[in-house]
Design a protein around this motif. Structure first.
Motif, PDB file in Angstrom:
ATOM      1  N   TYR A 106     -12.295  -9.910  10.609  1.00 30.24           N
ATOM      2  CA  TYR A 106     -13.564 -10.098   9.889  1.00 30.24           C
ATOM      3  C   TYR A 106     -13.421 -11.241   8.885  1.00 30.24           C
ATOM      4  O   TYR A 106     -12.333 -11.492   8.364  1.00 30.24           O
ATOM      5  CB  TYR A 106     -13.939  -8.875   9.036  1.00 30.24           C
ATOM      6  CG  TYR A 106     -13.574  -7.526   9.572  1.00 30.24           C
ATOM      7  CD1 TYR A 106     -14.563  -6.679  10.072  1.00 30.24           C
ATOM      8  CD2 TYR A 106     -12.253  -7.063   9.529  1.00 30.24           C
ATOM      9  CE1 TYR A 106     -14.240  -5.408  10.540  1.00 30.24           C
ATOM     10  CE2 TYR A 106     -11.932  -5.793   9.996  1.00 30.24           C
ATOM     11  CZ  TYR A 106     -12.923  -4.979  10.496  1.00 30.24           C
ATOM     12  OH  TYR A 106     -12.600  -3.737  10.956  1.00 30.24           O
TER      13      TYR A 106
ATOM     14  N   GLU B 285     -16.220   4.767  14.780  1.00 32.65           N
ATOM     15  CA  GLU B 285     -14.883   4.946  15.363  1.00 32.65           C
ATOM     16  C   GLU B 285     -14.933   5.949  16.509  1.00 32.65           C
ATOM     17  O   GLU B 285     -15.797   6.839  16.534  1.00 32.65           O
ATOM     18  CB  GLU B 285     -13.896   5.423  14.281  1.00 32.65           C
ATOM     19  CG  GLU B 285     -13.617   4.397  13.212  1.00 32.65           C
ATOM     20  CD  GLU B 285     -13.086   3.066  13.759  1.00 32.65           C
ATOM     21  OE1 GLU B 285     -12.097   3.071  14.513  1.00 32.65           O
ATOM     22  OE2 GLU B 285     -13.688   2.025  13.440  1.00 32.65           O
TER      23      GLU B 285
ATOM     24  N   LEU C  69      -3.767   5.169   3.190  1.00 31.85           N
ATOM     25  CA  LEU C  69      -5.089   5.798   3.101  1.00 31.85           C
ATOM     26  C   LEU C  69      -6.149   5.041   3.896  1.00 31.85           C
ATOM     27  O   LEU C  69      -7.331   5.095   3.566  1.00 31.85           O
ATOM     28  CB  LEU C  69      -5.506   5.915   1.628  1.00 31.85           C
ATOM     29  CG  LEU C  69      -4.662   6.882   0.795  1.00 31.85           C
ATOM     30  CD1 LEU C  69      -5.066   6.823  -0.678  1.00 31.85           C
ATOM     31  CD2 LEU C  69      -4.810   8.311   1.311  1.00 31.85           C
TER      32      LEU C  69
ATOM     33  N   THR D  20     -14.329  -0.305   8.281  1.00 32.43           N
ATOM     34  CA  THR D  20     -15.545  -0.451   9.084  1.00 32.43           C
ATOM     35  C   THR D  20     -16.775   0.121   8.366  1.00 32.43           C
ATOM     36  O   THR D  20     -17.906  -0.249   8.691  1.00 32.43           O
ATOM     37  CB  THR D  20     -15.344   0.257  10.431  1.00 32.43           C
ATOM     38  OG1 THR D  20     -14.720   1.519  10.186  1.00 32.43           O
ATOM     39  CG2 THR D  20     -14.451  -0.544  11.341  1.00 32.43           C
TER      40      THR D  20
ATOM     41  N   ALA E   1      -6.132  -0.285   2.348  1.00 30.64           N
ATOM     42  CA  ALA E   1      -5.125  -1.351   2.495  1.00 30.64           C
ATOM     43  C   ALA E   1      -5.683  -2.662   1.931  1.00 30.64           C
ATOM     44  O   ALA E   1      -5.014  -3.364   1.169  1.00 30.64           O
ATOM     45  CB  ALA E   1      -4.749  -1.518   3.960  1.00 30.64           C
TER      46      ALA E   1
ATOM     47  N   GLY F 240      -5.471  -4.276  20.638  1.00 30.40           N
ATOM     48  CA  GLY F 240      -4.744  -3.731  19.489  1.00 30.40           C
ATOM     49  C   GLY F 240      -3.560  -2.943  20.021  1.00 30.40           C
ATOM     50  O   GLY F 240      -3.694  -2.177  20.981  1.00 30.40           O
TER      51      GLY F 240
ATOM     52  N   SER G  61     -12.985  -5.854  16.908  1.00 27.52           N
ATOM     53  CA  SER G  61     -11.618  -6.379  17.104  1.00 27.52           C
ATOM     54  C   SER G  61     -10.730  -6.071  15.919  1.00 27.52           C
ATOM     55  O   SER G  61      -9.507  -6.148  16.013  1.00 27.52           O
ATOM     56  CB  SER G  61     -11.679  -7.898  17.270  1.00 27.52           C
ATOM     57  OG  SER G  61     -12.027  -8.485  16.018  1.00 27.52           O
ATOM     58  N   GLY G  62     -11.350  -5.790  14.755  1.00 24.68           N
ATOM     59  CA  GLY G  62     -10.560  -5.605  13.532  1.00 24.68           C
ATOM     60  C   GLY G  62     -10.359  -6.909  12.778  1.00 24.68           C
ATOM     61  O   GLY G  62      -9.624  -6.953  11.798  1.00 24.68           O
TER      62      GLY G  62
ATOM     63  N   GLN H  63       0.895  -1.164   0.000  1.00 24.58           N
ATOM     64  CA  GLN H  63       0.000   0.000   0.000  1.00 24.58           C
ATOM     65  C   GLN H  63       0.937   1.219   0.000  1.00 24.58           C
ATOM     66  O   GLN H  63       1.611   1.483   0.990  1.00 24.58           O
ATOM     67  CB  GLN H  63      -0.873  -0.013   1.265  1.00 24.58           C
ATOM     68  CG  GLN H  63      -1.865   1.131   1.323  1.00 24.58           C
ATOM     69  CD  GLN H  63      -2.548   1.231   2.701  1.00 24.58           C
ATOM     70  OE1 GLN H  63      -2.017   0.785   3.714  1.00 24.58           O
ATOM     71  NE2 GLN H  63      -3.712   1.854   2.733  1.00 24.58           N
TER      72      GLN H  63
ATOM     73  N   CYS I 259      -5.987  -7.477  11.701  1.00 21.42           N
ATOM     74  CA  CYS I 259      -5.025  -6.385  11.826  1.00 21.42           C
ATOM     75  C   CYS I 259      -3.736  -6.947  12.416  1.00 21.42           C
ATOM     76  O   CYS I 259      -3.773  -7.659  13.427  1.00 21.42           O
ATOM     77  CB  CYS I 259      -5.566  -5.298  12.756  1.00 21.42           C
ATOM     78  SG  CYS I 259      -7.028  -4.491  12.105  1.00 21.42           S
TER      79      CYS I 259
ATOM     80  N   TYR J 241     -11.349   2.027  20.505  1.00 24.88           N
ATOM     81  CA  TYR J 241     -11.837   1.026  19.549  1.00 24.88           C
ATOM     82  C   TYR J 241     -13.098   1.509  18.850  1.00 24.88           C
ATOM     83  O   TYR J 241     -13.835   2.354  19.375  1.00 24.88           O
ATOM     84  CB  TYR J 241     -12.149  -0.290  20.282  1.00 24.88           C
ATOM     85  CG  TYR J 241     -10.923  -0.969  20.831  1.00 24.88           C
ATOM     86  CD1 TYR J 241     -10.239  -1.912  20.068  1.00 24.88           C
ATOM     87  CD2 TYR J 241     -10.437  -0.640  22.087  1.00 24.88           C
ATOM     88  CE1 TYR J 241      -9.090  -2.535  20.566  1.00 24.88           C
ATOM     89  CE2 TYR J 241      -9.295  -1.258  22.587  1.00 24.88           C
ATOM     90  CZ  TYR J 241      -8.634  -2.192  21.815  1.00 24.88           C
ATOM     91  OH  TYR J 241      -7.497  -2.795  22.313  1.00 24.88           O
ATOM     92  N   GLY J 242     -13.374   0.929  17.681  1.00 21.72           N
ATOM     93  CA  GLY J 242     -14.629   1.183  16.990  1.00 21.72           C
ATOM     94  C   GLY J 242     -15.756   0.527  17.770  1.00 21.72           C
ATOM     95  O   GLY J 242     -15.626  -0.624  18.209  1.00 21.72           O
TER      96      GLY J 242
END
Ligand code: UD1
Ligand code: MG
Length: 422
Positions: free
Chosen positions: A173, A154, A76, A199, A81, A225, A170-171, A72, A100, A138-139
């Motif tokens: 998926y 977020e 961005l 997300t 990514a 994270g 958690s990131g 990447q 992640c 975290y989101g």
């Protein structure tokens, strides 16, 4: 698993770490953060893994020999990514498992549960969530009145009501590959951050009436994270306890888990006792029925065979110690090959570094190394040989089998009672 590809997002800069080292290369119990994440995926049986790199990519690639890598160029955001894998995944029809790289504590079992749920539910997206006492950073997972996941918000964009939501993203998926890239095509830039958020795919799926489900882990510590040094300290603490629990469950006595530090990739045999204040680095193998510590440090690339005693204030590095040997007090052994049933007297030192290179020390079986012996490597002590207390054995010296060496520099006495008695 054939119809699944793992993608690890590792391109981010990690500014919150305040470090010249990319955050995913920070060491976590003997391994870079990124390699813990990769290991969890591999253990889940995922054969194809793509790693997205960007910030200081050359340094990261050094740790990724043999892996499929996508770059990447501009950082961005997480959606961008993942979008970079588009070419690599062209024609692939299956599940894209995204994790992640900065979340190294995710468990293999949890990954498998997420994959199974994704298959059972036939969802467009299945995500791993956790309920945290402190969800800061975290989101947040936003659900509707029916309990369905409708959006991830977020931290920076969350209202005060959303900020108190304890369920976080958690990131990790699973996506249906076709639906994923259709969604990524539509994600809009978040102008405030200048990033595309992965997300935001959730909101897209919901608007297109595609199914989104969340699996909440029962161990929230696994989703940590690593964004700051505090997170890294927390991850060290969590993983340390996990490693020690595993070692104990293999039949090892750990007298005080609170003062015992054992890295990844360490094996310890049954009935070995680890005393308090012991630090064991990565890639160390300790056999059965040994005792280690208190207060000692076993460094990388060391093997200690069965029935060995390692006592207080002993440091051992890059060495092989054969069975039944005793190194009980105040010693340093570096780059040493020590035979079986050797006695290493108190205060023995291998002078293995001459300022330019590291050199080896060989000590034969049944040798008796007197207290305070200094072995200036490269040096060789034969089987059944003895060194007297305070002896300095100069480099290149070969103490023959069964002989006795004394003094500074060591001189060899002709006869050895020990060799005769054997
Ligand atoms: C992200 C999630 C958040 C989740 C959290 C879990 C988004 C927008 N947010 O936030 O919902 O709770 O992870 O830890 O996804 N990365 C890239 N390229 C980029 C930016 C990031 O590859 O341009 C990589 C990073 O190296 C990192 C991962 O993506 O491994 C997540 O990025 P990070 O900046 O840490 O996102 P968080 O703020 O933690
Ligand atoms: Mg993060």
């Amino acid at each position: 698993m054939k119809d699944i590809v793992g993608v690890i997002l590792a391109a981010g800069e990690g500014t919150r770490m305040k470090s010249a080292v990319p955050k995913v290369l920070h060491n976590l119990w003997g391994m870079p953060v990124l390699l813990h994440t990769i290991r969890a995926l591999k253990c889940a049986g995922i054969d194809r893994i793509i790693v997205v790199v960007g910030y200081k990519s050359e340094r990261i690639k050094e740790h990724l020999k043999g892996f499929e890598i996508v770059t990447q160029k501009e950082l961005l955001g997480t959606a961008d990514a993942l979008y970079r894998t588009r070419k690599a995944l062209f024609g692939f029809d299956g599940t894209v498992l995204v994790v992640c790289a900065d979340a190294p504590l995710i468990k293999t079992d949890t990954i498998l549960k997420l994959i199974h749920m994704h298959r059972d539910e036939q969802a467009a997206c299945s995500l791993l969530s956790a309920e945290l006492r402190d969800p800061t950073g975290y989101g947040r997972i936003i659900r509707n009145d029916e309990g369905e996941v409708v959006r991830i918000v977020e931290e920076n964009d969350a209202s005060i009501y959303q900020r108190v939501v304890p369920e976080v993203n958690s990131g990790a998926y699973c996506f249906d590959s076709k639906k994923l890239f259709a969604a990524l095509d539509e994600i809009m830039l978040r102008p405030k951050r200048g990033e595309y958020y992965l997300t935001d795919t959730i909101d897209f799926f919901k608007r297109h009436k595609d199914k989104v489900v969340a699996h909440a882990t029962d161990d929230p510590s696994e989703i940590i994270g690593i964004n700051s040094r505090n997170d890294l300290a927390l991850a060290h603490d969590i993983l340390r306890k996990r490693i020690i629990e595993e070692i104990i469950s293999g039949g090892v006595t750990v007298i005080d888990p609170g003062t015992t530090f054992i890295s990844s990739n360490v094996t310890i045999g049954q009935d070995t006792i680890i005393y308090p204040f012991v630090f064991i680095e990565a890639d160390v193998n300790i056999g059965k029925n040994c005792s280690v510590g208190p207060f000692c440090r076993i460094r990388s690339s060391t093997t200690i065979e069965d029935d060995t005693r390692i006592g207080n204030f002993v440091e051992i590095t890059r060495s092989h110690i054969k069975r039944g040997t005793k190194i009980n007090h105040f010693s340093y052994l570096g780059d040493a090959a020590v035979g079986s049933k050797v006695n290493i007297g108190a205060g023995t030192i291998t002078a293995n570094y001459n300022g330019k290179s590291k050199n080896k020390t060989f000590i034969g079986n049944d040798a008796f190394i007197g207290s305070g012996t200094i072995l200036i490597a490269p040096v060789r002590i034969g089987d059944y040989a003895t060194t007297g207390a305070g002896c300095v054995v100069p480099k290149g010296k070969d103490i023959p089998k069964g002989s006795v060496a004394i003094g500074v520099p060591a001189r060899i006495l002709k006869k050895s009672k020990r060799s005769h008695s054997k």
